[in-house]
Design an enzyme around this catalytic site. Structure first.
Site, PDB file in Angstrom:
ATOM      1  N   ASP A  75      -8.790   3.796  -2.117  1.00 22.12           N
ATOM      2  CA  ASP A  75      -9.704   4.124  -1.022  1.00 22.12           C
ATOM      3  C   ASP A  75     -11.016   4.717  -1.536  1.00 22.12           C
ATOM      4  OD1 ASP A  75      -7.633   3.219   0.431  1.00 22.12           O
ATOM      5  OD2 ASP A  75      -7.025   5.154   1.250  1.00 22.12           O
ATOM      6  N   GLU A 118       2.719   5.099  -3.857  1.00 24.49           N
ATOM      7  CA  GLU A 118       2.683   6.109  -4.934  1.00 24.49           C
ATOM      8  C   GLU A 118       3.990   6.882  -5.056  1.00 24.49           C
ATOM      9  OE1 GLU A 118       0.332   5.736  -2.573  1.00 24.49           O
ATOM     10  OE2 GLU A 118      -0.993   4.571  -3.857  1.00 24.49           O
ATOM     11  N   ASP A 142       0.865  -1.183   0.000  1.00 19.35           N
ATOM     12  CA  ASP A 142       0.000   0.000   0.000  1.00 19.35           C
ATOM     13  C   ASP A 142       0.901   1.232   0.000  1.00 19.35           C
ATOM     14  OD1 ASP A 142      -2.246   1.552   0.130  1.00 19.35           O
ATOM     15  OD2 ASP A 142      -2.837   0.946   2.147  1.00 19.35           O
TER      16      ASP A 142
END
Lengths: 649, 923
Positions: B590, B517, B514
């Site tokens: 999300d 980015e 997770d």
């Protein structure tokens, strides 16, 4: 498939030979069928239990699902809706989903669910059964003892309720007489007041006349005027008898604090040039005050960051200006107001603060709590630093008390009988709000019995009646001037009695509310009414007060997990709802699951989902006779299904 | 109002504001106007900048090389005077099947060129594409002055116009253009410089952040036109209710941002916005009744893409059969591919021949995943696991989010909450279930954390602009980020997944990446500053969009390594880039528990599928917020068709395990999960197809019906493979939905077996127990109708074949199976059957090529039931060959659900082995 099935059965047979401990595998015809159903499957053509269709006997357990409800495949995994029965000799029979049949995992302790030969399940029923029986025996012992305690409690409760009812009816009678007396006294009091007023008026006229005369005589008769003036303050006081001195003081206190606060704020303001600038910018006074508050907080924080933080708070208060200001150097154009507002909240933070702030979007409460903590700390510091304590909280409190007073006044104006009828509700509301409002029964009793304890042969109410009678008799309305001592006696008597009346009414209210409560089928939860149960988990102390509320306490801070709602699941669960609000979540709530135990004990407090708490309360109130019988029967069943050689009973 | 009261009110407003503000923080992200390279490129008009011309074009090593130089200087008042331009080097090469590669970079041999080289993204293209796919160009033709053309596969050719420079791909036969590059003269290439010109400012400021931009402006922009296109698709990741990319500029278009490709951790993203999300794939596809083509720009810097509405360049003359696009990137080089199709399936295949086909997942990963932030402790895990069992709902994987770690130090466990992780995993494994733990790239800066210590000592962290280890804020607080661009660091990272290094891990534990980015809470736009420095002196701005890709790659490699390269990895990632399909699954991040987010999940996943990310899904139920039970149920019903099927929820949400919403809803969710599990054989076969051909598992209708215009922008219904169509229900209390069934053949409604005509919209009554789903006539779907705890226990269960006959009474389908976990299928250990029904008989043959490898796979599974939809005969018996065995045919239900009624002819217990060749003849 026929061949396949035979093959698998053959394997089962082989297993049976190989592992003597394995219980005998039933034939295909009886595979997975519970004893109650054996006769159902006897026929040559069998109906699906849902009535959807029929099937031949050779389709029973043939590894092909014919009935959507699984009737035809009790012993295989062919039907998704099927159920498999395992006999579990030596333990308790078990019904499992057909999805467990021949899935390679031993589900039945006798291993009967795994018969395709891919896994060997040893028969563990005897050991497991013994453990289960021992456990069950312990449980039965607890129940047996518990049932006795419970019955005693029920007896006690019945007596206590009778007593409560008796008290209530007595109090109701007393209330009637007392209300009557108070009404009479009130009338009397008003008449006295009226008489006094008239007398005063007369006196004033007289004085006026005298004064006019006196004016002519000028300075000579100065003393007489002064003497007459002395009466006035007293009159003024009597004009506003309802104005409680306490309320007045509070109001004054609040005023003083306001001054303090603004004084304090002013100091901060002048010491922070940027803050001052901002205050000017806002123009709006309300916002100015607000921003001052925010800045005050900040100024007490880590001084190194003070400037930045003020920027931040400023921006929170007045987004447009701040973002204009901060983005002035930015070549970029700014489009929407929304954007500006948002941008305001993060500009000017230190790297770490920004990181924390952004993280808190996902984690919410953690950082919010942190913020609050730091706020508290900064406030504490400000209190220490400043010469005069001027906390926001105190303002807050004075605000609340102002409001309370207002409400009282309003109530009194609205209705003479302020403690009757509808006002009950308000009474309850008032008290639900305050933290320490839950008085026990004893406390309630003490409250009013202190003053109204019975003495001698006469009941206190008779005595009072006599006293009042005497007061009435001794007072002569037609006598002027009013006898001051007599009139004050009437007033005092009125005040005393109305105070007594309100105490009685309060007690009546309490008793009524209590008797309205749902104490369970056998009133087994009566004793819960004035009890709270605690459990400590790490730094938290959980407190459950049935019929009242549940709280979580950490040091001196306390959050309400819920107010009493009701019993649920036929008295197996106590539900508390509408607790304190949760950041980004539901209002806090708590469910307390009740279990039979020998004493009242709160255990296993948990928060499985954010702000939704559960706990277990062991209590004899749950040790029900029927359940005991059931358990005994279960034990008997378990024991009877054992091989004779293992019989332990 | 007294002052204290007012203060109190405002004060409380201030405290409660986090809940009331709108969630998406637009101002935290740069828009095009705040992004100088974007603003500049976007405001240009066609042919307004000096054009370039091609010179010294020559063939070398089977490819074309040339120099690009300014044409006759063109007076341009709008653009700032640039320094004396150097020549650019142009390279054109051809790849099978059907790709033209265009590279434009600086001429580093020029003595005035800076020593620093522009970044070319490594390790995205397959290492052997030049060997395997590059075509040797023997000659080029120059039919007229200033035009060079050469051959492309499938009857296409490429044409280079020398002055002004322009490239066109066209059909060789009729010279119809398919794709063109710089036909609007918007190509601009800011060359590297070492000195600023007078008064020039290289720094860029955004909010409180300053980007030092030490190398100055270096952006690239150009226009690409798709001819004969009705719509363009692709360039994920954006949330949009539209499957086709809506135009962002041009006549009749309200102001819109361009599509942004910049990997960002966006809190509560909007369901319809061109802003960038967690991943980027700069690959666009066009489709129309005339042609399909594709364009891929291999560049990992921030990219902005405008889709221009017809008439944008000349409102008086809109060209309806062409879609123009403007591509802008902050840095990098031009390394772009034109794909000629001619079918979209070809375009997808052409793209994947270069970036790699999707990984074949382990079988368990195709099942249902149960996740929550957070399952708190071992007891919680036990309880949830037991809940699935006691409600007879299958699931395969239980997930642990960040709270399972010791203070967000990855590869560790919270000792109080998870004292026995091995025991916990073994307990799950005993039921054939798996576990996934989260491993994020932000390393807690804590000297007592072994991983941080090691990374610091070895100098493995990304550096900030001043050369120190970059220090940003994420879950653990102050954090640093391993420099995943460096192969050595990836190697080091992958070692951390070994059982010895990752204490408490077992073979049934897999991984979730997770925040890659990367998410940096206090960074500009919540990510890493662009002037941070990576391995090889590469600036973060140059590789930003690929950081998560390299991280995912290293983690995936870690799982392969720990199992001695025997077992397939499973790593879910949030960030992605072109090529991510080779390493694992992604999910759409999300999302929120509302109907809009349910709806956008379909176009989002379809877009991902078209661009190679076939293994993807959205959080079922929605991550933020609490779904009402109806929404949750609808989401399970839709999610059962996602390639990646996982329920997930935010820390603050109420518990939402399937059994918490009453008996009825529990039954409905169980039913939805059962649909998925019964279709596992079909899904697994589709995963195999994806891993060989790259065809998505979840497909836009038009991919299967490329000539049916009605389908071109349908983002509400979709195909699962070639045989299944599903239509979501996207509103509360919906009584009916309109379902367009494409093509000319009919469709069988899977709820009752009824046939519906193709090429028509049908108003379907909506039931609470399912969303409308149909099987296409002419297909065969393999199912397993017995339900188990998890897919692991289904291995030996018998199959059901569902045959849907078309108008000529025939149908076909296939079934792939292997051991479900190892790489042995690569050496031939698999089974691939082909089923064909025609002339009243069903024939099973081997589809696998013989001699794929030495390894073999066998299965004892039989087929217990054959359901035939659309068979008109009153058949009572069937005969199986070989063996001449007679079996019964009866009327049976389409699925074994309570209350199901018999609707289709069913061959009862043929019990033929899936491994064998056989024929079942209907009598």
């Amino acid at each position: 498939m026929e061949t396949n099935l035979r093959f698998s059965l053959l394997i089962s047979l082989l297993c049976l030979i190989a592992i003597p401990s394995l219980a005998s595998i039933p034939s295909r015809d009886s595979l997975g069928i519970s004893p109650q159903d054996v006769s159902y499957y006897k026929a040559g053509v069998i109906k699906c239990k849902d009535g959807s269709k029929k099937f031949n006997r050779d389709q029973l357990n043939d590894e092909f699902c014919d009935c959507p409800d699984g009737t035809d495949e009790p012993g295989t995994s062919a039907c998704p809706e099927g159920k498999f029965y395992c006999q579990n000799l030596g333990h308790t029979p078990l019904v499992i989903f057909s999805s467990r049949v021949n899935d390679g995992i031993c589900d039945c302790c006798d291993g009967s669910d795994e018969y395709d030969g891919k896994v060997n399940c040893s028969n563990t029923c005897w050991e497991a059964g013994k453990v289960a029986r021992d456990k069950l025996k312990k449980k039965i012992a607890t129940y047996q003892e518990g049932v006795v305690i419970r019955n005693k409690e029920i007896e006690k409760a019945k007596l206590a309720i009778a007593k409560d009812e008796e008290e209530l009816s007595k109090l109701k009678n007393e209330e009637i007489s007392l209300r009557d007396l108070v009404a009479k006294l009130k009338e009397q009091k008003e008449r006295i007041e009226k008489a006094e007023k008239e007398e005063k008026l007369k006196k004033e006229l007289e004085e006026k006349r005298l004064k006019e005369e006196a004016e002519k005589q000028a300075a000579k008769e100065k003393e007489s005027i002064e003497a007459s003036l002395q009466v006035e303050p007293k009159d003024a006081k009597e004009k506003a008898p309802e104005d409680s001195t306490e309320g007045g003081e509070n109001g004054k206190k609040a005023e003083v604090e306001d001054e303090d606060a603004s004084h304090d704020e002013h100091e901060v303001l002048s010491s922070e040039s940027s803050a001052e600038k901002f205050a000017k910018m806002t123009g709006n006074q309300n916002e100015e005050i607000n921003s001052k508050h925010a800045e005050k907080e900040i100024s007490n924080d880590d001084s190194g960051h003070a400037e930045e933080e003020i920027d931040n708070h400023k921006s929170a208060q007045k987004p447009e200006q701040v973002s204009d200001h901060s983005s002035a150097s930015d070549a970029a154009d700014v489009h929407s107001e929304e954007q500006q507002h948002e941008s305001a909240s993060t500009v000017g933070l230190s790297k770490e603060e920004l990181g924390r702030l952004v993280a808190s979007r996902w984690t919410g409460e953690k950082s919010a709590e942190k913020d609050e903590n730091s706020k508290d700390e900064s406030l504490k510091e400000s209190a220490d630093d400043a010469a005069e304590p001027a906390k926001v909280e105190e303002n807050y409190e004075s605000y609340i008390s102002d409001m309370d007073d207002d409400r009282y006044k309003y109530k009194e104006e609205e209705s003479e009988n302020e403690y009757n009828g509808d006002s009950d509700e308000e009474y309850a509301d008032d008290h639900a709000d305050t933290a320490e409002s839950y008085k026990s029964d004893e406390e309630y009793k003490n409250d009013y019995s202190e003053e109204i304890s019975t003495t001698g042969g006469l009941s206190w109410i008779d005595k009072i009646q006599q006293t009042v009678q005497r007061v009435f008799q001794s007072f002569n309305f037609f006598k002027t001037p009013v006898d001051l001592s007599e009139s004050s006696r009437v007033k005092k008597e009125y005040d005393d009695l109305s105070s007594k009346l309100s105490k009685i009414q309060s007690r009546i209210h309490h008793l009524k509310e209590k008797l309205k409560r749902d104490f369970g089928k056998d009133k087994e939860f009566y004793s819960f009414h004035d009890q709270c149960f605690e459990n400590k988990q790490n730094k938290y102390v959980y407190k459950v007060c049935p019929f009242k509320k549940a709280t979580q306490n950490e040091g001196h801070s306390s959050s309400q997990l819920g107010q009493w709602d009701k019993f649920e699941e036929s008295y197996r669960v106590m539900a508390f709802s509408n607790g304190d609000r949760c950041w980004n979540g539901p209002d806090r709530s708590m469910k307390v699951r009740l279990r039979c135990g020998l004493k009242n004990e709160l255990t296993d407090v948990d928060e499985p989902s954010r702000c939704e708490y559960v706990a277990i309360l062991s209590t004899p109130a749950m040790c029900v006779e029927d359940k005991l019988k059931e358990l005994k029967q279960k034990l008997a069943d378990m024991s009877s299904s054992q091989p004779a050689s293992h019989d332990e009973l | 109002m007294s002052p204290p009261l007012l203060t109190l009110l405002l004060f409380s407003l201030l405290l409660t504001s986090p809940t009331s503000t709108s969630a998406w923080k637009k101002e935290e992200f740069r828009d095009c106007n705040q992004t100088p390279f974007c603003k500049r490129a976007r405001t240009r008009t066609p042919h307004s900048i000096p054009s370039l011309s091609v010179s010294s074009l020559f063939l070398s090593d089977g490819a074309i090389s040339a120099r690009l130089l300014p044409s006759q200087p063109l007076e341009s008042p709008s653009d700032a005077p640039s320094p004396t331009p150097r020549a650019l080097i142009l390279r054109l090469s051809v790849y099978t099947p059907g790709a033209l590669r265009l590279e434009i970079d600086e001429d580093y041999s020029d003595p005035t060129a800076p020593s620093h080289r522009r970044f070319r993204v490594p390790d995205v293209l397959l290492p052997d594409i030049d060997d395997r796919h590059k075509l040797y160009l023997p000659r080029v033709s120059s039919d007229s002055a200033g035009v060079t053309s050469f051959y492309l596969p499938y009857g296409f050719e490429a044409v280079v116009h020398h002055d002004p420079f322009q490239i066109q791909v066209r059909r060789a036969s009729n010279k119809e253009p398919i794709l063109s590059f710089n036909s609007h003269g918007l190509f601009d290439f800011e060359q590297l410089r070492t000195n600023k010109s007078d008064g020039e400012e290289w720094e860029e400021r955004f909010r409180s952040h300053t980007d030092t931009r030490p190398r100055g402006p270096q952006s690239i922009s150009f226009d690409v036109s798709f001819h004969g296109a009705d719509f363009v698709y692709g360039i994920p990741e954006h949330a949009s209710t539209s499957l086709a990319l809506r135009p962002t500029r041009g006549p009749g278009i309200d102001f819109s941002e361009p599509y942004r490709l910049f990997n960002l951790d966006v809190f509560e993203f909007l369901h319809d916005s061109p802003f960038g999300l967690y991943g980027s794939i700069p690959f666009m596809l066009s489709h129309g009744t005339k042609s399909s083509s594709g364009f891929f720009w291999l560049n990992a810097a921030e990219m902005q893409i405008d889709v221009l509405a017809p008439g944008w360049d000349d409102p008086a003359n809109p060209s309806p059969n062409r879609i123009d696009t403007l591509w802008m990137a902050e840095a990098g080089v031009v390394d772009a591919f034109f794909f000629v199709g001619p079918e979209t399936k070809d375009v997808v295949g052409q793209y994947l021949s270069l970036t790699g086909t999707p990984i074949m997942p382990q079988h368990f990963a195709v099942g249902y995943h149960q996740c929550r932030w957070n399952y708190r402790d071992e007891e919680d895990v036990d309880t949830v696991d037991a809940g699935f069992d006691s409600h007879d709902i299958p699931y395969d994987v239980l997930w642990l989010d960040i709270e399972h770690t010791d203070g967000k130090r990855y590869f560790t466990w919270d000792k109080t909450l998870f004292p026995d992780p091995v025991g916990m995993q073994k307990k799950l494994a005993a039921k054939g279930r798996h576990m996934v733990t989260i491993v994020d790239p932000h390393m807690k800066r804590d000297d007592s954390y072994w991983l941080h210590k090691e990374a610091t000592e070895k100098g493995y962290y990304v550096k900030d602009s001043s050369g120190r280890d970059f220090d940003g804020w994420c879950w653990p607080g102050s954090s640093s980020y391993p420099d995943m661009l460096n192969p050595e660091i990836r190697e080091w990272w992958s070692e951390k997944f070994s059982f010895e290094n990752y204490k408490g891990s077992t073979p049934s534990l897999f991984t979730w990446n997770d925040m890659n980015e990367p998410s940096v809470f206090n960074g500009p736009e919540l990510t890493m500053p662009r002037d941070a420095v990576h391995y090889g002196d590469v600036e973060h701005r140059e590789l930003h969009n690929a950081y998560g890709y390299y991280f995912h790659m290293a983690s995936s490699e870690g799982l392969v390594k720990r199992g001695e390269r025997k077992d397939r990895p499973f790593v879910l990632s949030r960030a992605f880039f072109a090529g991510t399909q080779r390493y694992g699954a992604i999910w759409t991040g999300d999302n929120s528990a509302d109907w809009d987010h349910l709806k956008v999940s379909v176009p989002m996943i379809l877009t991902l599928g078209l661009t190679g990310m076939t293994f993807s899904g959205a959080d079922v139920g929605g991550f933020f917020g609490n779904p009402e039970p109806e929404l949750l149920v609808r989401w399970y019903q839709l999610g059962a068709f996602y390639p990646f099927f996982r329920g997930h929820a935010h820390l603050d949400t109420k518990r939402r395990e399937p059994w918490l919403f009453g008996e009825r809803n529990t039954a409905l969710i169980r039913e939805a999960v059962h649909v998925r599990y019964s279709l596992l054989p079909y899904f697994y076969t589709l995963f195999r197809e994806a891993s060989t051909s790259g065809l998505p598992i979840m497909r836009p209708l038009w991919l299967e019906f490329p000539q049916d215009k009605e389908t071109f922008n349908n983002g509400e219904a979709f195909m699962v493979g070639p045989a299944l169509l599903a239509q979501g229900v996207y509103q509360a209390g919906e009584k009916s939905v309109s379902v367009y069934l494409p093509g000319t053949e009919s469709w069988y409604y899977l709820r009752n077996g009824a046939a519906y005509k193709g090429g028509v919209s049908h108003k379907m009554e909506v039931f609470e127990d399912s969303i409308p789903s149909f099987q296409k006539a002419g297909t065969i779907i393999p199912r397993k109708d017995r339900f188990r705890r998890s897919s692991t226990q289904m291995v030996n269960d018998p199959y059901t074949l569902v045959i849907a006959l078309n108008s000529s009474n025939s149908a076909e389908g296939e079934l792939y199976l292997d051991d479900g976990k190892s790489f042995e299928y690569e050496e031939g250990a698999f089974m691939h059957r082909r089923f064909v029904f025609s002339d009243n008989k069903l024939v099973s043959t081997n589809k696998a090529r013989i001699n794929v490898g030495k390894k073999k796979f066998s299965s004892e599974c039989v087929i217990e039931r054959v359901i035939i939809l659309g068979l008109s005969a009153n058949a009572k018996k069937a005969v199986i060959e070989p063996g001449n065995i007679e079996v019964d045919i009866e009327l049976g239900p389409l699925s074994l659900r309570p209350g199901s009624s018999p609707v289709a002819l069913t061959i009862r217990k043929p019990n033929v082995h899936v491994a064998d060749d056989w024929t079942i003849r209907i009598l």
